[in-house]
Write an enzyme that holds these catalytic residues in place. Structure first.
Site, short mmCIF file in Angstrom:
data_model
loop_
_atom_site.label_atom_id
_atom_site.label_comp_id
_atom_site.label_asym_id
_atom_site.label_seq_id
_atom_site.Cartn_x
_atom_site.Cartn_y
_atom_site.Cartn_z
N GLU A 19 2.26 4.74 5.42
CA GLU A 19 2.85 5.06 4.12
C GLU A 19 4.35 5.34 4.22
O GLU A 19 4.92 6.06 3.41
CB GLU A 19 2.09 6.21 3.44
CG GLU A 19 0.63 5.82 3.17
CD GLU A 19 -0.05 6.57 2.02
OE1 GLU A 19 0.63 7.30 1.28
OE2 GLU A 19 -1.28 6.38 1.86
N ARG A 79 14.19 7.94 -10.59
CA ARG A 79 14.62 9.16 -9.91
C ARG A 79 15.47 10.02 -10.83
O ARG A 79 15.54 11.23 -10.68
CB ARG A 79 15.40 8.82 -8.63
CG ARG A 79 14.55 8.05 -7.60
CD ARG A 79 15.34 7.81 -6.32
NE ARG A 79 14.58 7.04 -5.33
CZ ARG A 79 13.70 7.55 -4.48
NH1 ARG A 79 13.47 8.85 -4.47
NH2 ARG A 79 13.06 6.77 -3.62
N GLN A 89 16.87 6.65 -2.48
CA GLN A 89 17.24 8.03 -2.78
C GLN A 89 18.75 8.13 -3.03
O GLN A 89 19.55 7.59 -2.27
CB GLN A 89 16.86 8.97 -1.63
CG GLN A 89 15.36 9.21 -1.53
CD GLN A 89 14.98 10.06 -0.32
OE1 GLN A 89 15.84 10.43 0.48
NE2 GLN A 89 13.70 10.33 -0.19
N HIS A 99 1.54 6.51 -1.36
CA HIS A 99 2.77 5.73 -1.27
C HIS A 99 2.42 4.27 -1.04
O HIS A 99 1.57 3.97 -0.20
CB HIS A 99 3.64 6.19 -0.10
CG HIS A 99 3.94 7.65 -0.12
ND1 HIS A 99 3.01 8.60 0.22
CD2 HIS A 99 5.06 8.33 -0.47
CE1 HIS A 99 3.55 9.81 0.08
NE2 HIS A 99 4.78 9.67 -0.33
N ARG A 111 4.34 12.27 7.16
CA ARG A 111 4.12 10.99 6.51
C ARG A 111 3.54 10.03 7.54
O ARG A 111 4.08 9.93 8.65
CB ARG A 111 5.46 10.47 5.93
CG ARG A 111 5.39 9.19 5.14
CD ARG A 111 4.61 9.32 3.83
NE ARG A 111 5.16 10.29 2.92
CZ ARG A 111 4.48 11.36 2.48
NH1 ARG A 111 3.23 11.59 2.85
NH2 ARG A 111 5.03 12.20 1.65
N GLU A 136 12.10 19.50 2.13
CA GLU A 136 10.92 18.92 2.76
C GLU A 136 11.21 18.62 4.22
O GLU A 136 12.15 17.88 4.53
CB GLU A 136 10.52 17.61 2.05
CG GLU A 136 9.29 16.94 2.69
CD GLU A 136 9.01 15.55 2.12
OE1 GLU A 136 9.96 14.73 2.02
OE2 GLU A 136 7.84 15.29 1.77
N TRP A 137 10.40 19.19 5.08
CA TRP A 137 10.50 18.84 6.49
C TRP A 137 9.57 17.68 6.78
O TRP A 137 8.36 17.82 6.69
CB TRP A 137 10.14 20.03 7.38
CG TRP A 137 10.23 19.71 8.85
CD1 TRP A 137 10.95 18.69 9.43
CD2 TRP A 137 9.57 20.38 9.92
NE1 TRP A 137 10.78 18.70 10.80
CE2 TRP A 137 9.94 19.73 11.12
CE3 TRP A 137 8.72 21.48 9.97
CZ2 TRP A 137 9.47 20.14 12.36
CZ3 TRP A 137 8.25 21.89 11.23
CH2 TRP A 137 8.63 21.23 12.40
N ARG A 138 10.17 16.55 7.10
CA ARG A 138 9.40 15.36 7.47
C ARG A 138 9.09 15.44 8.97
O ARG A 138 9.84 14.92 9.80
CB ARG A 138 10.18 14.11 7.10
CG ARG A 138 10.08 13.75 5.61
CD ARG A 138 8.71 13.13 5.31
NE ARG A 138 8.54 11.96 6.15
CZ ARG A 138 9.00 10.75 5.84
NH1 ARG A 138 9.55 10.53 4.67
NH2 ARG A 138 8.86 9.75 6.68
N LYS A 187 1.29 13.22 -6.16
CA LYS A 187 2.51 12.45 -5.91
C LYS A 187 2.18 10.97 -5.75
O LYS A 187 1.32 10.62 -4.93
CB LYS A 187 3.23 12.95 -4.65
CG LYS A 187 4.50 12.16 -4.35
CD LYS A 187 5.13 12.52 -3.01
CE LYS A 187 6.33 11.60 -2.74
NZ LYS A 187 6.77 11.64 -1.33
N SER A 228 15.24 9.74 3.45
CA SER A 228 13.91 9.60 4.02
C SER A 228 13.12 8.47 3.37
O SER A 228 12.00 8.18 3.77
CB SER A 228 13.12 10.91 3.89
OG SER A 228 12.79 11.17 2.55
#
Lengths: 261, 261
Positions: free
Chosen positions: B90, B217, B240, B148, B86, B50-52, B175, B236
């Site tokens: 959020e 997770r 995590q 989120h 994002r 995922e490219w944030r 999501k 991110s």
């Protein structure tokens, strides 16, 4: 994170207070098998061990039982030992004991002071629970009052009542093990554990068994379960992880949560 | 065990259909940082990245964004790429974009066909969701409709409504990420995921963030979550795990449950 209350034996927290403590059962049929299994189990460094005496062929011979318990303690003097005659109805092996013979056996084993904790099923009723509790406490043995359902996960109110009954029975630890038929059953077991953790003064042990329940064995401490069972040499209930896998998973959970186990 | 529905991109399930797929974000500020971070991430063999883009300093320059996306795809042509701006509200980084500029950016990036999935927040409202969905689907990009809450875990009905709204919005994936303040919040998130899994046709992604949420997770797939985020180079979102720890924990869960991931 509010963690489980640790289980104590004669005033000292097992596993130096780490939760969950890792308990490894052994299920041999003969004294030699049991002691060999114990040796295998000890190499895996559990925090506590459980002798499932219902698997012992000579369970009807009280002196033989006490002799084996003494040899276990002699082989592992510092290792807390749980003595458990699991009934057939709650997932144990079939034994020759009838009537109150199991209560008599618990009284004799407590009096011989060769165990540290005794697991007694609440389903046997209040009279036998009183006898086992008195024998245990008269001899500095901690009492685990237990409930197992190998077929289903009872309603939330029943789960809460089982934890509460153990506390009312004067047990030192309440244990509830259930079989989930659905992922949501695992969540209910964890939620009931969390509610019991907040309302009861005694340490708890809980798990959802079988493949669906794995996460309860790894994450139960966050919900109030002080102890988790893992396979050292042979499994005693469905869904138990190997102790190496369990410890690795617990370490990962700990690193991720920044807490201490 | 009924597992999560896998996420598909152009008709092919990501991670060969294994659930959960492991997604690793990257959050560099410059093109060079992003590509270096991607190289680090790829060595960890995630299933999807995922490219944030909210962390990208030149997010206001659409050509620069498309150029970086193309360089990412060129560096990892087989790796599914999620494009995510994002919002600050959020949990994202503050950017220079105002008004509909983020929608314009998504439209341009979809039209450039340099991404595989696009994450768009439901909170922006139905008009922008329609524009992003149409741009995505016109260009074979899968749409993740996301929600989120970095402060709390909303009520069960709200959680269920967020999953359902994503399906009504025509998204390909729903999501929902929340912040638990209590272990029971984690159970509620998993329960809502399980309920949504049974009632909705689209794949789901869900997690409870922060230290309390670790188990979601690791175990979310059993409740219907198709994807879990792990740190390759830089986190991110709070809670995590490192990708190596996450993969080890997933492998242990798989061995214990006898299922396949």
């Amino acid at each position: 994170m509010k963690l489980a209350k640790p289980i104590t034996v004669r005033g000292a927290a097992i596993a130096q207070g780490r939760v969950p403590a890792i308990c490894t059962p052994f299920v041999g049929r003969t004294a030699n098998e049991i002691l060999a299994e114990l040796a295998t189990v000890l190499r895996k460094s559990p925090d506590i061990v459980e002798w499932r005496v219902d698997h012992f062929a000579d369970i009807g011979d009280t002196d033989a039982v006490i002799d084996v318990a003494r040899r276990i303690k002699s082989q592992a003097p510092e290792m807390p030992l749980v003595f458990t005659r699991r009934s057939e109805r709650e997932g144990g092996a079939k034994t020759s004991l009838v009537g109150d013979e199991a209560v008599d056996l618990y009284e004799a084993v407590c009096a011989a002071r060769c165990i540290d904790l005794a697991d007694w099923e609440m389903a046997h009723g209040p009279a036998s629970m009183t006898r086992v509790r008195e024998a245990a406490h008269a001899n500095d043995v901690a009492l685990i009052a237990s409930y197992h359902d190998f077929a289903a996960t009872p309603a939330n109110a029943v789960l809460l009542e089982k934890f509460a009954q153990a506390a009312r029975d004067g047990a030192d630890v309440a244990k509830v093990a259930v079989m989930p038929s659905d992922p949501s059953d695992v969540l209910r077991l964890l939620d009931a554990t969390w509610q019991a953790h907040r309302s009861l003064p005694i340490p708890l042990i809980s798990m959802a068994m079988g493949p669906l329940g794995t996460l309860s064995r790894i994450a139960g401490a966050a919900f109030g379960s002080a102890l988790t069972f893992a396979v050292g040499a042979a499994s005693s209930a469905p869904g138990q992880l190997g102790i190496d896998d369990l410890r690795a998973a617990l370490d990962i959970m700990q690193r991720a949560s920044g807490g201490s186990r």
